[in-house]
Design an enzyme around this catalytic site. Structure first.
Site, PDB file in Angstrom:
ATOM      1  N   ASP A   8       1.007  -0.966   0.273  1.00 13.07           N
ATOM      2  CA  ASP A   8      -0.012   0.257   0.035  1.00 13.07           C
ATOM      3  C   ASP A   8       1.071   1.222   0.548  1.00 13.07           C
ATOM      4  OD1 ASP A   8      -1.990  -2.140   0.463  1.00 13.07           O
ATOM      5  OD2 ASP A   8      -2.600  -1.214   2.094  1.00 13.07           O
ATOM      6  N   LYS A 106      -7.159  -5.097  -3.109  1.00 17.48           N
ATOM      7  CA  LYS A 106      -7.101  -5.690  -1.878  1.00 17.48           C
ATOM      8  C   LYS A 106      -8.619  -4.377  -1.457  1.00 17.48           C
ATOM      9  CE  LYS A 106      -3.348  -3.960   1.285  1.00 17.48           C
ATOM     10  NZ  LYS A 106      -4.532  -3.483   1.735  1.00 17.48           N
ATOM     11  N   CYS A 151      -2.076  -2.313   7.391  1.00 17.75           N
ATOM     12  CA  CYS A 151      -1.908  -3.519   6.671  1.00 17.75           C
ATOM     13  C   CYS A 151      -0.744  -4.434   6.419  1.00 17.75           C
ATOM     14  CB  CYS A 151      -2.066  -2.530   4.757  1.00 17.75           C
ATOM     15  SG  CYS A 151      -3.548  -2.235   4.745  1.00 17.75           S
TER      16      CYS A 151
END
Ligand code: VGL
Ligand code: ZN
Length: 198
Positions: A8, A106, A151
């Site tokens: 991310d 995601k 994450c």
């Protein structure tokens, strides 16, 4: 065979973004340099529809930072971030993406959040990343990215569950720290699960 997972590293998670992680941009030079040591590199991308259930604005009277029950799972509510097609969802410009073999989006299902790059938060659906890495003969994954206490942590924990030897670089991550100790706790939790932290 080892692989590098970039978690991310997107505009909304660096200063100026909608869910900015303090110092998030500082990891970029380290990550770009680290990529030179890997032949296989994958990236995860937080990629939400605008009506995603993790966004505070989609719950009347709720604010970011508050908790709700989202279809049976405790969910902390976030500001709108990483909306599909928005600039915030794009990878940071200074991040070298030229050597990334595959991107795994995601958080695309509005009914469930997905911190890990491997599974949603209910471990119901896989992103396909584990199968992809296993198929390439990967036995060891090295993890960097944002954010350390969300994450990155859940990606590293799932990597262990999936049987990968897992390494995390402190220099390659920064935390949200909704509570001040969150990153520190995340490092301890990962270490306890068998993640090698360097
Ligand atoms: C993340 C909160 C919400 C992350 C993603 O990438 O750590 N955190 N969505
Ligand atoms: Zn998100």
């Amino acid at each position: 065979m080892k692989a590098l997972i970039l978690v991310d590293i997107q505009n909304d998670f660096v200063p100026g973004g909608k869910l900015a992680v303090a110092g998030g941009d500082e990891i970029i030079p380290f990550v770009n340099e680290l990529q030179k040591e890997f032949e296989l590199i994958v990236a995860t991308q937080d990629f939400h529809p605008a009506d995603h259930g993790s966004f505070a604005v989609n719950h009347t009277g709720k604010k970011a930072g508050e908790f709700i029950d989202l279809h049976g799972l405790q969910q902390v509510l976030w500001p709108v971030h990483c909306v599909q097609g928005s600039e915030g969802a794009d990878f940071v410009k200074s991040l070298d993406m030229s050597r990334v073999d595959k991107v795994f989006p995601k958080g695309t299902d509005k009914e469930i959040d997905s911190y890990s790059g491997f599974f949603d938060n209910g471990h119901r659906k896989s992103t396909g990343m584990a199968a992809y890495l296993h198929e390439k003969g990967v036995t060891e994954v090295h993890v960097v990215g944002l954010a350390a206490d969300y994450c990155v942590k859940f990606t590293a924990l799932d990597a262990i569950r999936e049987g990968f030897q897992t390494v995390l670089y402190k220099e390659g991550t920064r935390g949200v720290n909704l509570s001040p100790e969150d990153s520190k706790k995340a490092f301890e939790e990962m270490k306890l699960a068998g993640v090698k932290i360097i």
